[in-house]
Design an enzyme around this catalytic site. Structure first.
Site, PDB file in Angstrom:
ATOM      1  N   ARG A  62       0.848  -1.201   0.000  1.00 53.74           N
ATOM      2  CA  ARG A  62       0.000   0.000   0.000  1.00 53.74           C
ATOM      3  C   ARG A  62       0.881   1.247   0.000  1.00 53.74           C
ATOM      4  O   ARG A  62       0.566   2.239  -0.655  1.00 53.74           O
ATOM      5  CB  ARG A  62      -0.933   0.003   1.200  1.00 53.74           C
ATOM      6  CG  ARG A  62      -1.764   1.283   1.315  1.00 53.74           C
ATOM      7  CD  ARG A  62      -2.941   1.107   2.232  1.00 53.74           C
ATOM      8  NE  ARG A  62      -3.945   0.258   1.606  1.00 53.74           N
ATOM      9  CZ  ARG A  62      -4.939   0.755   0.853  1.00 53.74           C
ATOM     10  NH1 ARG A  62      -4.995   2.048   0.584  1.00 53.74           N
ATOM     11  NH2 ARG A  62      -5.852  -0.049   0.339  1.00 53.74           N
ATOM     12  N   ARG A  88     -10.572   4.654  -2.049  1.00 53.12           N
ATOM     13  CA  ARG A  88      -9.357   4.277  -1.332  1.00 53.12           C
ATOM     14  C   ARG A  88      -9.018   5.385  -0.322  1.00 53.12           C
ATOM     15  O   ARG A  88      -9.299   6.551  -0.578  1.00 53.12           O
ATOM     16  CB  ARG A  88      -8.166   4.148  -2.305  1.00 53.12           C
ATOM     17  CG  ARG A  88      -8.365   3.161  -3.409  1.00 53.12           C
ATOM     18  CD  ARG A  88      -8.075   1.735  -2.992  1.00 53.12           C
ATOM     19  NE  ARG A  88      -8.473   0.809  -4.064  1.00 53.12           N
ATOM     20  CZ  ARG A  88      -8.349  -0.511  -3.954  1.00 53.12           C
ATOM     21  NH1 ARG A  88      -7.836  -1.043  -2.879  1.00 53.12           N
ATOM     22  NH2 ARG A  88      -8.755  -1.296  -4.946  1.00 53.12           N
ATOM     23  N   ASN A 104     -13.275  15.911  -0.144  1.00 50.13           N
ATOM     24  CA  ASN A 104     -13.975  14.666  -0.419  1.00 50.13           C
ATOM     25  C   ASN A 104     -15.460  14.905  -0.239  1.00 50.13           C
ATOM     26  O   ASN A 104     -15.885  15.757   0.541  1.00 50.13           O
ATOM     27  CB  ASN A 104     -13.517  13.565   0.557  1.00 50.13           C
ATOM     28  CG  ASN A 104     -14.233  12.242   0.345  1.00 50.13           C
ATOM     29  OD1 ASN A 104     -14.276  11.734  -0.775  1.00 50.13           O
ATOM     30  ND2 ASN A 104     -14.814  11.693   1.407  1.00 50.13           N
ATOM     31  N   THR A 105     -16.260  14.149  -0.968  1.00 50.87           N
ATOM     32  CA  THR A 105     -17.703  14.189  -0.775  1.00 50.87           C
ATOM     33  C   THR A 105     -18.138  12.824  -0.262  1.00 50.87           C
ATOM     34  O   THR A 105     -17.684  11.786  -0.759  1.00 50.87           O
ATOM     35  CB  THR A 105     -18.452  14.555  -2.074  1.00 50.87           C
ATOM     36  OG1 THR A 105     -19.865  14.458  -1.842  1.00 50.87           O
ATOM     37  CG2 THR A 105     -18.055  13.707  -3.251  1.00 50.87           C
ATOM     38  N   HIS A 106     -18.966  12.849   0.786  1.00 50.65           N
ATOM     39  CA  HIS A 106     -19.383  11.602   1.440  1.00 50.65           C
ATOM     40  C   HIS A 106     -20.903  11.567   1.519  1.00 50.65           C
ATOM     41  O   HIS A 106     -21.527  12.579   1.892  1.00 50.65           O
ATOM     42  CB  HIS A 106     -18.791  11.527   2.856  1.00 50.65           C
ATOM     43  CG  HIS A 106     -19.131  10.269   3.594  1.00 50.65           C
ATOM     44  ND1 HIS A 106     -18.559   9.051   3.285  1.00 50.65           N
ATOM     45  CD2 HIS A 106     -20.004  10.046   4.607  1.00 50.65           C
ATOM     46  CE1 HIS A 106     -19.078   8.123   4.088  1.00 50.65           C
ATOM     47  NE2 HIS A 106     -19.947   8.697   4.903  1.00 50.65           N
ATOM     48  N   ASP A 138      -8.193  14.608   5.679  1.00 52.29           N
ATOM     49  CA  ASP A 138      -7.006  14.537   6.553  1.00 52.29           C
ATOM     50  C   ASP A 138      -6.570  13.074   6.614  1.00 52.29           C
ATOM     51  O   ASP A 138      -7.007  12.258   5.802  1.00 52.29           O
ATOM     52  CB  ASP A 138      -7.302  15.153   7.930  1.00 52.29           C
ATOM     53  CG  ASP A 138      -8.335  14.350   8.721  1.00 52.29           C
ATOM     54  OD1 ASP A 138      -8.750  14.839   9.793  1.00 52.29           O
ATOM     55  OD2 ASP A 138      -8.719  13.235   8.275  1.00 52.29           O
ATOM     56  N   GLY A 140      -7.389  10.763   8.512  1.00 56.00           N
ATOM     57  CA  GLY A 140      -8.383   9.783   8.956  1.00 56.00           C
ATOM     58  C   GLY A 140      -9.333   9.353   7.850  1.00 56.00           C
ATOM     59  O   GLY A 140      -9.155   9.716   6.688  1.00 56.00           O
TER      60      GLY A 140
HETATM   61  C1  GRF Z   1     -20.909   9.363  -4.192  1.00 59.01           C
HETATM   62  O1  GRF Z   1     -22.116   9.199  -3.477  1.00 59.01           O
HETATM   63  C2  GRF Z   1     -19.767   9.554  -3.223  1.00 59.01           C
HETATM   64  O2  GRF Z   1     -20.115  10.300  -2.089  1.00 59.01           O
HETATM   65  C3  GRF Z   1     -19.473   8.134  -2.841  1.00 59.01           C
HETATM   66  O3  GRF Z   1     -19.529   7.429  -4.066  1.00 59.01           O
HETATM   67  C4  GRF Z   1     -20.508   8.079  -4.901  1.00 59.01           C
HETATM   68  C5  GRF Z   1     -19.858   8.343  -6.241  1.00 59.01           C
HETATM   69  O4  GRF Z   1     -20.852   8.476  -7.182  1.00 59.01           O
HETATM   70  N1  GRF Z   1     -18.183   7.995  -2.208  1.00 59.01           N
HETATM   71  P1  GRF Z   1     -20.443   8.657  -8.743  1.00 59.01           P
HETATM   72  O5  GRF Z   1     -19.442   7.552  -9.084  1.00 59.01           O
HETATM   73  O6  GRF Z   1     -19.832  10.012  -8.889  1.00 59.01           O
HETATM   74  O7  GRF Z   1     -21.750   8.520  -9.490  1.00 59.01           O
END
Ligand code: GRF
Length: 186
Positions: A62, A88, A104-106, A138, A140
């Protein structure tokens, strides 16, 4: 100076597409993935921007994979790295090198339901409201400081897929807004 955005994605890349289709789209200079057949890479090549893959299968450890990803990132010379469905954990070396410039988007309201199954975990827990979060990355897992969030009501008949698709509608809007404000401010 025009900002240079690198998007990292592992899957279909619909969030990437939202960025490409927005006014900040022309600042996206490259898409990187850990998955060679990620449709996000196809979206990049169809848009005429650089696409690269750094696959863990090509590295013994890794740490080597992280070093390979860092080298590929450096080659892009990004001002902002957007993790949009990149599945990842980005290593500490990369976080350190680009601290404050990786977001990042979660698909959950962090700190609730971090990790790879935020949508499924929210449904399983039985919360009535979930949503999405854009945050700084970050060292985490989904722990960096929060930039913006949107709430999404869970419907009684929701499945993981139906809920995730509704969350992604909000994620696409939120991500474009955040990136627009971040590079517009430069
Ligand atoms: C999103 O909901 C993101 O938050 C999550 O994976 C999804 C990605 O969607 N980690 P896409 O591949 O952009 O359609």
């Amino acid at each position: 100076m025009t900002s240079r955005i690198l998007v990292l994605a592992s899957g279909s890349g619909s969030l990437l597409q939202a960025l490409l289709d927005s006014p900040v789209g022309n600042a996206v200079v490259a898409v990187g993935s850990d998955t060679p057949d990620a449709y996000a890479l196809t979206r990049a090549t169809e848009t005429g921007i650089a696409a690269f893959t750094v696959s863990p299968a090509d590295f013994d450890t890794r740490a080597d994979w992280n070093a390979g990803l860092l080298a590929a990132i450096r080659a892009v010379e990004p001002d902002l790295i957007v993790s949009a469905g990149f599945m990842r954990i980005i290593g500490a070396e990369i976080v350190e090198a680009y601290r404050g410039r990786i977001i990042n988007t979660h698909p959950a309201l962090l700190p609730a339901f971090p990790g790879a199954h935020g949508v499924r975990d929210a449904l399983a827990y039985g919360v009535k409201v979930t949503g999405c979060t854009v945050h700084f990355v970050d060292e985490g897992v989904d722990t960096g400081s929060i930039i913006a969030q949107t709430a999404v009501i869970i419907e009684p008949d929701d499945t993981e897929d139906s809920l995730h698709e509704r969350i992604k509608i909000q994620e696409r809007r939120l991500l474009v807004d955040v990136v627009t404000h971040m590079i517009g401010a430069q």
